[in-house]
Motif scaffolding. Structure first.
Motif, PDB file in Angstrom:
ATOM      1  N   TYR A 208      44.461  42.574  44.730  1.00 16.06           N
ATOM      2  CA  TYR A 208      43.908  41.216  44.767  1.00 16.06           C
ATOM      3  C   TYR A 208      44.438  40.422  45.962  1.00 16.06           C
ATOM      4  O   TYR A 208      43.680  39.820  46.717  1.00 16.06           O
ATOM      5  CB  TYR A 208      44.236  40.503  43.455  1.00 16.06           C
ATOM      6  N   ASP A 209      45.748  40.427  46.157  1.00 14.58           N
ATOM      7  CA  ASP A 209      46.352  39.629  47.230  1.00 14.58           C
ATOM      8  C   ASP A 209      45.953  40.161  48.605  1.00 14.58           C
ATOM      9  O   ASP A 209      45.665  39.388  49.522  1.00 14.58           O
ATOM     10  CB  ASP A 209      47.872  39.601  47.084  1.00 14.58           C
ATOM     11  N   LEU A 210      45.918  41.477  48.739  1.00 19.09           N
ATOM     12  CA  LEU A 210      45.512  42.088  50.006  1.00 19.09           C
ATOM     13  C   LEU A 210      44.070  41.707  50.347  1.00 19.09           C
ATOM     14  O   LEU A 210      43.753  41.336  51.485  1.00 19.09           O
ATOM     15  CB  LEU A 210      45.655  43.606  49.928  1.00 19.09           C
ATOM     16  N   MET A 211      43.197  41.773  49.353  1.00 19.47           N
ATOM     17  CA  MET A 211      41.795  41.448  49.601  1.00 19.47           C
ATOM     18  C   MET A 211      41.606  39.962  49.904  1.00 19.47           C
ATOM     19  O   MET A 211      40.744  39.593  50.707  1.00 19.47           O
ATOM     20  CB  MET A 211      40.919  41.876  48.417  1.00 19.47           C
ATOM     21  N   ASN A 212      42.407  39.096  49.281  1.00 18.93           N
ATOM     22  CA  ASN A 212      42.346  37.668  49.623  1.00 18.93           C
ATOM     23  C   ASN A 212      42.672  37.456  51.094  1.00 18.93           C
ATOM     24  O   ASN A 212      42.030  36.650  51.777  1.00 18.93           O
ATOM     25  CB  ASN A 212      43.322  36.859  48.763  1.00 18.93           C
ATOM     26  N   ASP A 213      43.690  38.161  51.568  1.00 19.75           N
ATOM     27  CA  ASP A 213      44.061  38.054  52.979  1.00 19.75           C
ATOM     28  C   ASP A 213      42.935  38.550  53.879  1.00 19.75           C
ATOM     29  O   ASP A 213      42.624  37.941  54.906  1.00 19.75           O
ATOM     30  CB  ASP A 213      45.341  38.846  53.263  1.00 19.75           C
ATOM     31  N   ILE A 214      42.319  39.670  53.491  1.00 25.31           N
ATOM     32  CA  ILE A 214      41.235  40.236  54.297  1.00 25.31           C
ATOM     33  C   ILE A 214      40.007  39.325  54.268  1.00 25.31           C
ATOM     34  O   ILE A 214      39.418  39.024  55.313  1.00 25.31           O
ATOM     35  CB  ILE A 214      40.872  41.654  53.798  1.00 25.31           C
ATOM     36  N   MET A 215      39.623  38.851  53.080  1.00 29.42           N
ATOM     37  CA  MET A 215      38.420  38.039  52.936  1.00 29.42           C
ATOM     38  C   MET A 215      38.513  36.728  53.710  1.00 29.42           C
ATOM     39  O   MET A 215      37.525  36.265  54.276  1.00 29.42           O
ATOM     40  CB  MET A 215      38.152  37.749  51.459  1.00 29.42           C
ATOM     41  N   SER A 216      39.707  36.134  53.730  1.00 28.24           N
ATOM     42  CA  SER A 216      39.868  34.832  54.398  1.00 28.24           C
ATOM     43  C   SER A 216      40.556  34.958  55.751  1.00 28.24           C
ATOM     44  O   SER A 216      40.864  33.948  56.379  1.00 28.24           O
ATOM     45  CB  SER A 216      40.671  33.885  53.508  1.00 28.24           C
ATOM     46  N   LEU A 217      40.814  36.207  56.180  1.00 32.61           N
ATOM     47  CA  LEU A 217      41.577  36.464  57.406  1.00 32.61           C
ATOM     48  C   LEU A 217      42.945  35.781  57.355  1.00 32.61           C
ATOM     49  O   LEU A 217      43.474  35.334  58.373  1.00 32.61           O
ATOM     50  CB  LEU A 217      40.775  36.000  58.641  1.00 32.61           C
ATOM     51  N   GLY A 218      43.490  35.694  56.140  1.00 26.75           N
ATOM     52  CA  GLY A 218      44.818  35.121  55.940  1.00 26.75           C
ATOM     53  C   GLY A 218      44.842  33.607  55.848  1.00 26.75           C
ATOM     54  O   GLY A 218      45.879  33.015  55.534  1.00 26.75           O
ATOM     55  N   VAL A 219      43.682  32.968  56.085  1.00 27.75           N
ATOM     56  CA  VAL A 219      43.656  31.504  56.160  1.00 27.75           C
ATOM     57  C   VAL A 219      43.846  30.852  54.788  1.00 27.75           C
ATOM     58  O   VAL A 219      44.240  29.693  54.695  1.00 27.75           O
ATOM     59  CB  VAL A 219      42.335  31.031  56.821  1.00 27.75           C
TER      60      VAL A 219
ATOM     61  N   ARG B  87      46.164  31.046  52.823  1.00 23.74           N
ATOM     62  CA  ARG B  87      47.544  30.561  52.700  1.00 23.74           C
ATOM     63  C   ARG B  87      47.696  29.175  53.330  1.00 23.74           C
ATOM     64  O   ARG B  87      48.411  28.317  52.806  1.00 23.74           O
ATOM     65  CB  ARG B  87      48.509  31.549  53.349  1.00 23.74           C
ATOM     66  N   LEU B  88      47.013  28.960  54.440  1.00 27.47           N
ATOM     67  CA  LEU B  88      47.043  27.638  55.086  1.00 27.47           C
ATOM     68  C   LEU B  88      46.289  26.612  54.241  1.00 27.47           C
ATOM     69  O   LEU B  88      46.697  25.445  54.155  1.00 27.47           O
ATOM     70  CB  LEU B  88      46.425  27.716  56.483  1.00 27.47           C
ATOM     71  N   TRP B  89      45.192  27.040  53.620  1.00 26.63           N
ATOM     72  CA  TRP B  89      44.455  26.138  52.733  1.00 26.63           C
ATOM     73  C   TRP B  89      45.323  25.703  51.552  1.00 26.63           C
ATOM     74  O   TRP B  89      45.325  24.528  51.171  1.00 26.63           O
ATOM     75  CB  TRP B  89      43.191  26.818  52.229  1.00 26.63           C
ATOM     76  N   LYS B  90      46.056  26.653  50.988  1.00 31.76           N
ATOM     77  CA  LYS B  90      46.935  26.317  49.851  1.00 31.76           C
ATOM     78  C   LYS B  90      48.065  25.398  50.290  1.00 31.76           C
ATOM     79  O   LYS B  90      48.468  24.500  49.552  1.00 31.76           O
ATOM     80  CB  LYS B  90      47.456  27.605  49.211  1.00 31.76           C
TER      81      LYS B  90
ATOM     82  N   LEU C 284      49.819  30.450  44.601  1.00 33.78           N
ATOM     83  CA  LEU C 284      49.911  28.991  44.745  1.00 33.78           C
ATOM     84  C   LEU C 284      51.136  28.453  44.011  1.00 33.78           C
ATOM     85  O   LEU C 284      51.874  27.615  44.546  1.00 33.78           O
ATOM     86  CB  LEU C 284      48.639  28.306  44.238  1.00 33.78           C
ATOM     87  N   ALA C 285      51.362  28.935  42.784  1.00 32.61           N
ATOM     88  CA  ALA C 285      52.536  28.500  42.018  1.00 32.61           C
ATOM     89  C   ALA C 285      53.831  28.818  42.763  1.00 32.61           C
ATOM     90  O   ALA C 285      54.771  28.012  42.782  1.00 32.61           O
ATOM     91  CB  ALA C 285      52.538  29.161  40.642  1.00 32.61           C
ATOM     92  N   LYS C 286      53.870  29.976  43.378  1.00 31.69           N
ATOM     93  CA  LYS C 286      55.048  30.374  44.161  1.00 31.69           C
ATOM     94  C   LYS C 286      55.285  29.402  45.318  1.00 31.69           C
ATOM     95  O   LYS C 286      56.421  28.971  45.573  1.00 31.69           O
ATOM     96  CB  LYS C 286      54.851  31.789  44.683  1.00 31.69           C
ATOM     97  N   MET C 287      54.225  29.048  46.020  1.00 23.93           N
ATOM     98  CA  MET C 287      54.348  28.115  47.137  1.00 23.93           C
ATOM     99  C   MET C 287      54.778  26.723  46.673  1.00 23.93           C
ATOM    100  O   MET C 287      55.601  26.066  47.320  1.00 23.93           O
ATOM    101  CB  MET C 287      53.020  28.032  47.896  1.00 23.93           C
ATOM    102  N   ILE C 288      54.224  26.265  45.535  1.00 27.56           N
ATOM    103  CA  ILE C 288      54.626  24.963  44.983  1.00 27.56           C
ATOM    104  C   ILE C 288      56.099  24.992  44.601  1.00 27.56           C
ATOM    105  O   ILE C 288      56.865  24.067  44.894  1.00 27.56           O
ATOM    106  CB  ILE C 288      53.759  24.601  43.758  1.00 27.56           C
TER     107      ILE C 288
ATOM    108  N   GLY D 267      34.508  23.233  56.075  1.00 24.86           N
ATOM    109  CA  GLY D 267      33.831  23.320  54.784  1.00 24.86           C
ATOM    110  C   GLY D 267      33.742  24.717  54.208  1.00 24.86           C
ATOM    111  O   GLY D 267      33.099  24.908  53.169  1.00 24.86           O
ATOM    112  N   ILE D 268      34.354  25.702  54.856  1.00 24.25           N
ATOM    113  CA  ILE D 268      34.423  27.031  54.226  1.00 24.25           C
ATOM    114  C   ILE D 268      35.066  26.882  52.848  1.00 24.25           C
ATOM    115  O   ILE D 268      34.650  27.497  51.869  1.00 24.25           O
ATOM    116  CB  ILE D 268      35.197  28.037  55.092  1.00 24.25           C
ATOM    117  N   SER D 269      36.078  26.045  52.783  1.00 24.76           N
ATOM    118  CA  SER D 269      36.639  25.662  51.493  1.00 24.76           C
ATOM    119  C   SER D 269      36.862  24.160  51.497  1.00 24.76           C
ATOM    120  O   SER D 269      36.768  23.499  52.545  1.00 24.76           O
ATOM    121  CB  SER D 269      37.942  26.414  51.206  1.00 24.76           C
ATOM    122  N   ALA D 270      37.145  23.611  50.324  1.00 24.73           N
ATOM    123  CA  ALA D 270      37.400  22.174  50.204  1.00 24.73           C
ATOM    124  C   ALA D 270      38.405  21.949  49.073  1.00 24.73           C
ATOM    125  O   ALA D 270      38.446  22.707  48.097  1.00 24.73           O
ATOM    126  CB  ALA D 270      36.109  21.409  49.937  1.00 24.73           C
ATOM    127  N   ILE D 271      39.199  20.901  49.226  1.00 24.83           N
ATOM    128  CA  ILE D 271      40.107  20.452  48.169  1.00 24.83           C
ATOM    129  C   ILE D 271      39.514  19.204  47.552  1.00 24.83           C
ATOM    130  O   ILE D 271      39.200  18.243  48.264  1.00 24.83           O
ATOM    131  CB  ILE D 271      41.514  20.133  48.714  1.00 24.83           C
TER     132      ILE D 271
END
Length: 234
Positions: free
Chosen positions: A23-34, A36-39, A64-68, A224-228
């Motif tokens: 899951y984590d690897l694919m998140n990095d691939i799908m978003s090109l690692g970005v 983490r910056l969004w979070k 996200l919980a880890k980063m918080i 707008g690829i993502s939004a908070i």
């Protein structure tokens, strides 16, 4: 209409059963690692302090919980709520050294907490997968204290036509990448479809407002690829 969309519950559960190990690897691939910056952008806007009680819903493996937690030297009380057993186990094992993070197997539509308990509610890349978004928002409001704040990070609608075209072409590659990494393209066909079919920024803002959150606003990330989205319980 049923309160819960059982077909969607089964589909989402099946998807995450298949992808939890990568899951984590694919998140990095799908978003090109970005992602983490969004979070990080969410946490910077949130500004949690050490006294806050925080619930992270649809927490996946808990990134996200880890980063918080690390933002405040692991002094926050955090609850990760995840509906998929395999995802929860992956996250629990991954973050077992974080004694301030607790794990609950539950859905966003039925949270096992009393009213008016949390200072912050976060959900990242999870709200489009819930079976009943209105019920999930009502539960978010219920468990927040008066003065508590809701934060949602989710894929959204791009406001740049050239980037939209590039992103659409890239999205077509994701199922093939998923097949290569995970061995199955179908979960990623669902995930891409769920992003395409989800609300735009203004539709989600209106939905949050209709569920009695106040001062609701959003910030676009990466055009707008993502939004908070953020809202307050008054």
């Amino acid at each position: 209409m049923n309160t819960y969309n059982q077909e969607k519950i089964n589909l989402v559960n099946s998807v995450f059963n298949k992808v939890h190990k990568k899951y984590d690897l694919m998140n990095d691939i799908m978003s090109l690692g970005v992602h983490r910056l969004w979070k990080k952008s969410l946490i910077d806007w949130m500004k949690p302090n050490t006294n806050n009680k925080i619930i992270d819903v649809a927490s996946g493996t808990g990134d996200l919980a880890k980063m918080i937690s690390e933002k405040n030297n692991n002094k926050n009380l955090l609850y990760c709520v995840e509906p998929n057993k395999n995802m929860l186990q992956s996250g629990k094992e991954r973050l077992k050294s974080y004694k301030n993070i607790n794990w609950k197997l539950a859905s966003a539509e039925k949270l096992p907490f009393k009213d008016n308990f949390f200072d912050f509610y976060t959900i990242s890349f999870g709200i489009r997968n819930v079976s009943n978004i209105n019920l999930s928002l009502k539960e978010a409001r219920r468990v927040l204290k008066p003065g508590g704040r809701f934060f949602c990070l989710e894929f959204s609608k791009i406001d740049n036509e050239m980037l939209k075209l590039i992103y659409k072409q890239y999205s077509k590659l994701i199922p093939s990448i998923g097949k290569l990494i995970v061995g199955n393209s179908k979960p990623y066909e669902y995930l891409i479809r769920s992003i395409e079919e989800f609300y735009d920024q203004y539709e989600l803002l209106n939905l949050i407002q209709k569920n009695e959150f106040y001062n609701v606003e959003f910030r676009n990330l990466s055009n707008g690829i993502s939004a908070i989205h953020s809202g307050w319980k008054i």
